[in-house]
Scaffold this motif. Structure first.
Motif, PDB file in Angstrom:
ATOM      1  N   HIS A   1       0.850  -1.192   0.000  1.00  0.00           N
ATOM      2  CA  HIS A   1       0.000   0.000   0.000  1.00  0.00           C
ATOM      3  C   HIS A   1       0.882   1.238   0.000  1.00  0.00           C
ATOM      4  O   HIS A   1       1.680   1.438   0.893  1.00  0.00           O
ATOM      5  CB  HIS A   1      -0.895  -0.028   1.237  1.00  0.00           C
ATOM      6  CG  HIS A   1      -1.768   1.183   1.366  1.00  0.00           C
ATOM      7  ND1 HIS A   1      -2.808   1.432   0.513  1.00  0.00           N
ATOM      8  CD2 HIS A   1      -1.743   2.222   2.234  1.00  0.00           C
ATOM      9  CE1 HIS A   1      -3.384   2.569   0.860  1.00  0.00           C
ATOM     10  NE2 HIS A   1      -2.758   3.061   1.909  1.00  0.00           N
ATOM     11  N   ASN A   2       0.711   2.060  -1.004  1.00  0.00           N
ATOM     12  CA  ASN A   2       1.495   3.291  -1.108  1.00  0.00           C
ATOM     13  C   ASN A   2       0.806   4.405  -0.343  1.00  0.00           C
ATOM     14  O   ASN A   2      -0.422   4.487  -0.346  1.00  0.00           O
ATOM     15  CB  ASN A   2       1.643   3.718  -2.567  1.00  0.00           C
ATOM     16  CG  ASN A   2       2.529   2.775  -3.336  1.00  0.00           C
ATOM     17  OD1 ASN A   2       3.439   2.174  -2.773  1.00  0.00           O
ATOM     18  ND2 ASN A   2       2.257   2.622  -4.625  1.00  0.00           N
ATOM     19  N   PRO A   3       1.599   5.270   0.297  1.00  0.00           N
ATOM     20  CA  PRO A   3       0.984   6.433   0.955  1.00  0.00           C
ATOM     21  C   PRO A   3       0.397   7.355  -0.108  1.00  0.00           C
ATOM     22  O   PRO A   3       0.817   7.337  -1.264  1.00  0.00           O
ATOM     23  CB  PRO A   3       2.159   7.088   1.680  1.00  0.00           C
ATOM     24  CG  PRO A   3       3.376   6.606   0.983  1.00  0.00           C
ATOM     25  CD  PRO A   3       3.041   5.247   0.425  1.00  0.00           C
ATOM     26  N   PRO A   4      -0.590   8.183   0.274  1.00  0.00           N
ATOM     27  CA  PRO A   4      -1.172   9.114  -0.705  1.00  0.00           C
ATOM     28  C   PRO A   4      -0.127  10.119  -1.179  1.00  0.00           C
ATOM     29  O   PRO A   4       0.781  10.480  -0.442  1.00  0.00           O
ATOM     30  CB  PRO A   4      -2.294   9.792   0.054  1.00  0.00           C
ATOM     31  CG  PRO A   4      -2.008   9.559   1.500  1.00  0.00           C
ATOM     32  CD  PRO A   4      -1.196   8.301   1.584  1.00  0.00           C
ATOM     33  N   ALA A   5      -0.269  10.536  -2.421  1.00  0.00           N
ATOM     34  CA  ALA A   5       0.629  11.549  -2.979  1.00  0.00           C
ATOM     35  C   ALA A   5       0.117  12.920  -2.572  1.00  0.00           C
ATOM     36  O   ALA A   5      -0.999  13.301  -2.908  1.00  0.00           O
ATOM     37  CB  ALA A   5       0.665  11.429  -4.496  1.00  0.00           C
TER      38      ALA A   5
END
Length: 75
Positions: free
Chosen positions: A1-5
């Motif tokens: 899961h990538n952090p929000p940009a």
């Protein structure tokens, strides 16, 4: 899961949404844009932050992503 940009973008007075300009004209007659920025998460603007000047007083204002007023602080 990538952090929000998260993106912070410097704004010019011409970049302000119509709702923000209307609020300023109604509540801060004679306002002058000093500087501003928008904060976006995953390319969706969440907040507008700006500094304006009225006569000799400066104010920092915050609006939501739709241009609705959130708060103002005299500087």
């Amino acid at each position: 899961h990538n952090p929000p940009a998260v993106t912070i973008t410097t704004l010019a007075a011409t970049d302000l949404p119509a709702a923000v300009k209307t609020y300023l004209t109604t509540n801060y007659a004679g306002w002058i844009f000093v500087k501003g920025a928008s904060a976006a998460v995953d390319n969706v603007i969440k907040d507008y932050h700006l500094i304006i000047e009225v006569a000799t007083k400066k104010y920092m204002l915050e609006f939501d992503g739709n241009g609705a007023f959130k708060k103002a602080v005299a500087l």
